[in-house]
Design a protein around this motif. Structure first.
Motif, PDB file in Angstrom:
ATOM      1  N   LYS A 160     -89.002  91.601  59.364  1.00 40.75           N
ATOM      2  CA  LYS A 160     -89.023  93.024  59.851  1.00 40.75           C
ATOM      3  C   LYS A 160     -89.217  94.140  58.898  1.00 40.75           C
ATOM      4  O   LYS A 160     -90.001  95.128  59.092  1.00 40.75           O
ATOM      5  N   TYR A 215     -83.114  98.734  53.873  1.00 41.05           N
ATOM      6  CA  TYR A 215     -83.766  99.242  55.134  1.00 41.05           C
ATOM      7  C   TYR A 215     -83.822 100.505  55.554  1.00 41.05           C
ATOM      8  O   TYR A 215     -84.931 101.444  55.360  1.00 41.05           O
ATOM      9  N   TYR A 248     -74.440  95.322  62.445  1.00 42.16           N
ATOM     10  CA  TYR A 248     -75.246  94.327  62.793  1.00 42.16           C
ATOM     11  C   TYR A 248     -75.905  93.479  61.565  1.00 42.16           C
ATOM     12  O   TYR A 248     -75.789  92.114  61.594  1.00 42.16           O
ATOM     13  N   ALA A 249     -76.000  94.336  60.430  1.00 44.59           N
ATOM     14  CA  ALA A 249     -76.659  93.351  59.302  1.00 44.59           C
ATOM     15  C   ALA A 249     -75.199  92.553  58.716  1.00 44.59           C
ATOM     16  O   ALA A 249     -75.658  91.412  58.216  1.00 44.59           O
ATOM     17  N   TYR A 271     -82.721  84.566  56.213  1.00 46.69           N
ATOM     18  CA  TYR A 271     -83.061  85.912  55.857  1.00 46.69           C
ATOM     19  C   TYR A 271     -84.629  86.201  56.295  1.00 46.69           C
ATOM     20  O   TYR A 271     -84.909  87.427  56.254  1.00 46.69           O
ATOM     21  N   GLY A 273     -74.849  92.044  53.825  1.00 48.77           N
ATOM     22  CA  GLY A 273     -75.351  92.852  54.993  1.00 48.77           C
ATOM     23  C   GLY A 273     -75.543  94.327  54.740  1.00 48.77           C
ATOM     24  O   GLY A 273     -76.397  94.978  54.880  1.00 48.77           O
ATOM     25  N   SER A 296     -80.517  96.571  65.257  1.00 44.22           N
ATOM     26  CA  SER A 296     -81.111  96.956  63.979  1.00 44.22           C
ATOM     27  C   SER A 296     -80.649  96.655  62.618  1.00 44.22           C
ATOM     28  O   SER A 296     -79.543  96.746  62.516  1.00 44.22           O
ATOM     29  N   TYR A 297     -81.428  96.265  61.934  1.00 43.54           N
ATOM     30  CA  TYR A 297     -81.113  95.810  60.335  1.00 43.54           C
ATOM     31  C   TYR A 297     -80.598  97.088  59.657  1.00 43.54           C
ATOM     32  O   TYR A 297     -80.032  96.989  58.669  1.00 43.54           O
ATOM     33  N   ALA A 340     -78.673  96.468  54.786  1.00 40.70           N
ATOM     34  CA  ALA A 340     -78.948  97.617  55.512  1.00 40.70           C
ATOM     35  C   ALA A 340     -79.074  98.969  54.807  1.00 40.70           C
ATOM     36  O   ALA A 340     -80.314  99.640  55.172  1.00 40.70           O
ATOM     37  N   TYR A 392     -85.249  88.911  58.734  1.00 38.12           N
ATOM     38  CA  TYR A 392     -85.176  90.406  58.099  1.00 38.12           C
ATOM     39  C   TYR A 392     -86.329  90.824  57.268  1.00 38.12           C
ATOM     40  O   TYR A 392     -86.772  91.925  57.212  1.00 38.12           O
ATOM     41  N   CYS A 429     -75.067  89.379  60.822  1.00 39.37           N
ATOM     42  CA  CYS A 429     -76.310  88.551  60.704  1.00 39.37           C
ATOM     43  C   CYS A 429     -75.875  87.882  59.234  1.00 39.37           C
ATOM     44  O   CYS A 429     -76.057  86.360  58.996  1.00 39.37           O
TER      45      CYS A 429
END
Length: 726
Positions: free
Chosen positions: A43, A113, A96-97, A37, A106, A90-91, A110, A40, A100
């Motif tokens: 970022k 963010y 995508y989240a 993590y 996720g 992109s998270y 997301a 993440y 991951c």
């Protein structure tokens, strides 16, 4: 004195929290405790620090000092991560989240963010509060992961030493999974969800207070000062808002700068006069109003500046708020407020139902309580609020959304809670800003993305927006006189259009003094060109079908809606491969989670000039509903056009009172307000080239055609066909 000190102390405390949060977040990139993590959080920290640097840049006057190239670079940097070319990794992308971190976690990360991106507005508006609450949200979530990581070794050791008898209550698979989670230092998704829940619940009070204040208080003048004080010939002003700026905004502003002053005045006068006339034709007193909510797209500031002068002469001060960019304001592909370019409509679509992560009955009650407190606090200002004056844009490339499995979606229970909130919030707003006292106006212009003939199309839209309303008024009165003879209207499609619909009209008690239809010229809905009514539900039945239509910036292919006694009983479209996805798409974005909606409006569009212009330039799929609804018969599902103002008497130019202002559902307002309104109204137009027949059927079963195969055939309406031969 005490109140001033209290406010000063509050601001000082927020600044201390701001400094502490900045210092702590600056340390995150050098830490490694969070395992998979950590990238993440690195970022997120990187983005927050970018926002802190942006804050300092704005606070130091950098916006006014920096050259255009630097402002453009900064603007791009702020939005780069969610631009389509970067969004896949992109998270902020829930897919995508989820890839991951798994779906539950996720989705939450997301959302966090996406919420942090609300700091962009805070940095440009210099809102310490808006920065701090999001920074502290990140730190609280990060601390949960750090705490889990710190305890991981201890938990692992404890797991290994547990007595075998204690493990008998768990399967071997469960025990291994828990041990793996502990070793990874991962808090549960429920723990993070609770953090997000209380973040939203705790700050609803302040956020609702801010939201209502921005709507009704002209002192909140961040955007108004940009419009009135900037040198609009210097396009750097577009970057003062903090909104994403694309070629559309730059070229729009440049084009308006090239227009003669008389053209700008014509555009502004049409817009503001529409607003004023809206009060006049509905017998509403504009003199008791003090504010008008101005909504526009960046690039139109020169016109808006002229409009603000006009409104000032009417005694109205502007309130101008930013389109929603966080969980409290809501996100939508369709923007409501002032806005720049949309950096990625899929991002907004993916996050439109983030509340599904934690929406429950308690949160709905909390939201309503906070909204009530806000309206009560600004009760005087709300009573003086006149309503919105909206400038819409069109011409952007059509958006066809992806339905992502990882994106948050309301469950059935949450859909009902969402409907409940919208209903009660709408009734509450109407209590403080009565519908029978407010009005609105809407006008639309194209943006450069519409194509190579942008300037020519822009000039054509100005012409369409300023057509001779007296000509249309006379022709439309001829149509209304015929419609008022009818028992119902029959509408049939042609070609691939499968529409076969019967629209029941109200019975006029005194035909010499009453009418079912409003003769709509260029007032609240610019441009000119429609007659409309609220049909009777009982007896309204059949299929409404359109091969392709755009509603609230979303495309629908082969949308089909079936009515029985005026209520939707079936619906479908052909956007996606599965019937389930298609139905969900309509339920979410047309029915707005309601089980059904009534046919709230039936109208006949008469603006053949707009229709022909759309065909000439090949922009049919880009025309806004505001203009598209004037290019054929249209049908609105949801509330009637007279929602919350059914008892206000209004008259056509011939002196007849418009009496068809409600239906069997809206009439329930006398018993239960929540059952009467749906707080949505979506127009669906059948274009002339898909219209086989529109006829009036009298009680004696006489059939009077008005439109046949896309052409007006009723005597006295022939002039509407002239546009087709140009």
């Amino acid at each position: 004195m005490q109140e001033t000190m209290t406010m000063a102390e509050k601001e000082e405390m927020e600044r201390e929290r701001f400094a502490l949060a900045c210092d702590r977040i600056a340390q995150i990139p050098s830490e490694t405790e969070c395992g998979v993590y950590q990238p993440y959080f690195n970022k997120m920290a990187e983005f927050v620090l970018l926002m802190k640097e942006t804050w300092d840049f704005v606070a130091g006057g950098g916006l006014r000092k920096a050259p255009l190239e630097e402002l453009q670079k900064r603007n791009r940097e702020i939005y780069a991560d969610i631009l389509p070319e970067n969004y896949g990794k992109s998270y902020a992308n829930p897919s995508y989240a989820a890839e991951c971190f798994g779906k539950p976690m996720g989705q939450l990360l997301a959302f966090i963010y996406a919420e942090l991106r609300g700091m962009i507005a805070a940095a440009y508006e210099q809102s310490v509060y808006g920065m701090v609450i999001r920074m502290e949200l990140l730190l609280e979530v990060y601390q949960a992961f750090l705490g889990a990581a710190k305890d991981a070794a201890e938990k692992q050791d404890k797991t290994e030493k547990q007595d075998k008898t204690e493990k008998q209550d768990k399967t071997e698979k469960q025990a291994k999974a828990e041990a793996a989670d502990a070793a990874a230092g991962m808090p549960s998704a429920d723990e993070i969800r609770k953090t997000a829940y209380w973040y939203v619940s705790d700050y609803y009070e302040t956020e609702n207070m801010t939201k209502v204040a921005e709507m009704v208080c002209p002192e909140r003048d961040f955007a108004a000062r940009i419009v009135t004080e900037s040198d609009l010939s210097d396009l750097r002003y577009l970057y003062y808002y903090g909104e994403y700026v694309s070629e559309n905004e730059i070229r729009t502003a440049a084009h308006l700068n090239e227009l003669p002053e008389e053209t700008i005045r014509l555009m502004a006068d049409t817009y503001t006069e529409g607003y004023r006339i809206g009060f006049e034709v509905c017998n509403k007193d504009i003199s008791i109003k003090k504010t008008v909510n101005v909504r526009y797209a960046l690039g139109f500031e020169r016109m808006i500046r002229a409009a603000l002068i006009n409104f000032d002469q009417m005694g109205l001060k502007p309130t101008i708020y930013r389109s929603g960019s966080n969980i409290f304001q809501g996100r939508s592909v369709h923007k409501n407020g002032y806005f720049g370019a949309n950096p990625n409509k899929q991002f907004d679509y993916d996050h439109r139902e983030d509340l599904a992560l934690f929406l429950d009955k308690q949160l709905v009650e909390r939201r309503l309580e906070c909204l009530q407190n806000a309206f009560e606090h600004f009760k005087t200002e709300a009573g003086a609020f006149g309503g919105p004056a909206v400038l819409e844009i069109f011409g952007e490339q059509p958006f066809v959304p992806q339905n992502k499995e990882a994106a948050c979606k309301f469950c059935e229970k949450q859909q009902k809670l969402s409907v409940e909130y919208a209903s009660k919030a709408g009734a509450m707003q109407n209590q403080y800003i009565p519908g029978e006292e407010r009005s609105f106006t809407i006008i639309a212009f194209p943006v450069p993305e519409i194509g190579g003939q942008y300037e020519e199309i822009f000039d054509e839209i100005i012409r369409i927006n300023t057509l001779d309303y007296q000509l249309y008024r006379g022709i439309q009165q001829t149509i209304i006189d015929t419609l008022d003879k009818g028992d119902y209207v029959l509408v049939k499609g042609m070609g691939k259009n499968r529409t076969s619909l019967k629209v029941k009209l109200h019975t006029l008690q005194e035909p010499d003094k009453e009418t079912n239809f409003e003769n709509c010229v260029a007032d609240v809905n610019i441009p000119v060109g429609e007659v409309f009514t609220s049909p009777q539900l009982a007896g309204t039945e059949g299929l409404l079908h359109v091969t392709r239509v755009f509603l609230n910036d979303l495309e629908y292919r082969d949308i089909a809606i079936r009515f029985q006694d005026g209520m939707i009983v079936e619906y479908d479209c052909a956007n996606f491969d599965s019937e389930q996805e298609n139905k969900r798409y309509i339920r979410d974005n047309v029915l707005f989670h309601h089980d059904t909606l009534p046919l709230g409006e039936f109208a006949i569009g008469t603006n053949t000039t707009a229709y022909v212009a759309a065909r000439k330039y090949g922009i049919e799929d880009k025309m806004p509903i505001l203009i598209a609804e004037k290019t054929g018969p249209h049908f609105a599902v949801g509330d009637t056009c007279y929602s919350h103002e059914e008892d206000v008497k209004s008259y056509n130019f011939d002196g007849k009172e418009i009496t068809a202002k409600e239906n069997e559902v809206s009439a329930l307002r006398c018993e239960d307000m929540e059952k009467a309104y749906f707080n949505c109204h979506t127009d669906i137009t059948i274009p002339y080239d898909e219209l086989g027949e529109l006829s009036v059927v009298t009680k004696d079963n006489d059939v009077i055609p008005i439109i046949v195969e896309g052409r007006f055939v009723l005597p006295g309406t022939e002039a509407l066909n002239e546009a087709f031969s140009i």
